[in-house]
Design a protein around this motif. Structure first.
Motif, mmCIF file in Angstrom:
data_model
loop_
_atom_site.group_PDB
_atom_site.id
_atom_site.type_symbol
_atom_site.label_atom_id
_atom_site.label_comp_id
_atom_site.label_asym_id
_atom_site.label_seq_id
_atom_site.Cartn_x
_atom_site.Cartn_y
_atom_site.Cartn_z
ATOM 1 N N ILE A 192 3.225 12.508 -9.599
ATOM 2 C CA ILE A 192 2.092 11.881 -8.903
ATOM 3 C C ILE A 192 1.233 11.097 -9.881
ATOM 4 C CG2 ILE A 192 -0.067 12.378 -7.678
ATOM 5 C CD1 ILE A 192 1.452 14.662 -6.252
ATOM 6 N N GLN A 193 0.995 11.676 -11.072
ATOM 7 C CA GLN A 193 0.193 10.965 -12.063
ATOM 8 C C GLN A 193 0.891 9.685 -12.512
ATOM 9 O OE1 GLN A 193 -0.208 12.407 -15.991
ATOM 10 N NE2 GLN A 193 -1.608 10.747 -16.454
ATOM 11 N N ILE A 194 2.193 9.720 -12.689
ATOM 12 C CA ILE A 194 2.947 8.515 -13.077
ATOM 13 C C ILE A 194 2.803 7.441 -12.003
ATOM 14 C CG2 ILE A 194 5.282 7.606 -13.384
ATOM 15 C CD1 ILE A 194 5.951 10.223 -14.861
ATOM 16 N N ILE A 195 2.900 7.821 -10.751
ATOM 17 C CA ILE A 195 2.777 6.856 -9.648
ATOM 18 C C ILE A 195 1.378 6.248 -9.620
ATOM 19 C CG2 ILE A 195 2.733 6.634 -7.131
ATOM 20 C CD1 ILE A 195 5.028 8.764 -7.122
ATOM 21 N N PHE A 196 0.330 7.085 -9.731
ATOM 22 C CA PHE A 196 -1.044 6.572 -9.713
ATOM 23 C C PHE A 196 -1.325 5.684 -10.915
ATOM 24 C CE2 PHE A 196 -2.668 10.164 -6.832
ATOM 25 C CZ PHE A 196 -2.635 9.347 -5.720
ATOM 26 N N SER A 197 -0.797 6.037 -12.084
ATOM 27 C CA SER A 197 -0.988 5.203 -13.274
ATOM 28 C C SER A 197 -0.315 3.847 -13.088
ATOM 29 C CB SER A 197 -0.416 5.902 -14.504
ATOM 30 O OG SER A 197 -1.100 7.089 -14.765
ATOM 31 N N ILE A 246 5.535 22.774 -9.363
ATOM 32 C CA ILE A 246 4.194 22.209 -9.158
ATOM 33 C C ILE A 246 3.826 21.275 -10.301
ATOM 34 C CG2 ILE A 246 1.737 22.787 -9.072
ATOM 35 C CD1 ILE A 246 2.548 25.296 -7.469
ATOM 36 N N ALA A 247 4.116 21.702 -11.539
ATOM 37 C CA ALA A 247 3.821 20.853 -12.700
ATOM 38 C C ALA A 247 4.618 19.559 -12.644
ATOM 39 C CB ALA A 247 4.106 21.612 -13.985
ATOM 40 N N LEU A 248 5.869 19.634 -12.251
ATOM 41 C CA LEU A 248 6.718 18.448 -12.156
ATOM 42 C C LEU A 248 6.217 17.492 -11.070
ATOM 43 C CD1 LEU A 248 9.243 17.061 -13.250
ATOM 44 C CD2 LEU A 248 10.562 18.291 -11.521
#
Length: 121
Positions: free
Chosen positions: A15-20, A8-10
């Protein structure tokens, strides 16, 4: 259980990398679409943990008049770049950040930084 938490953490990290990346791409597109003048300044406010980060880009013509601008403000990756209409057509000498953003010290600070290199030249 531990494997599930790690997975889940990975996934959340990816997802955060993609949104950033998408947010940076939106700003770069807005920045590249700006009308180019003789000066292009970018400013950002001092960052604090729970206040919105502000990025301002301004473009000036040869008479030091604002011909285009972009403001990007937000805490999350969903912040969108927007033009600052009240700046367009103003001379640098007539720009008073407190009048442009009367209730927003973060935007005032970013505008001062965006204009500071022009004032130093």
């Amino acid at each position: 259980m531990t494997t599930t938490l790690i997975a889940i953490a990975l996934i959340a990290w990816c997802i955060q990398i993609i949104f950033s990346w998408l947010q940076i791409r939106r700003f770069n597109r807005a920045f590249l679409a700006m009308k180019r003048g003789t000066y292009l300044g970018i400013g950002r406010n001092e960052t604090t943990r729970f206040k919105p980060r502000v990025l301002i880009a301004i473009s000036l013509d040869e008479h030091q008049v604002v011909i285009d601008s972009v403001l990007m403000k937000g805490i999350t990756v969903f912040a969108l770049p927007k033009p600052i209409a009240q700046l367009h057509g103003l001379s640098v000498a007539n720009i008073i950040p407190e009048n442009i953003f009367p209730n927003d010290s973060a935007c005032q600070s970013a505008l001062i930084v965006a204009l500071s290199a022009k004032n130093n030249n």
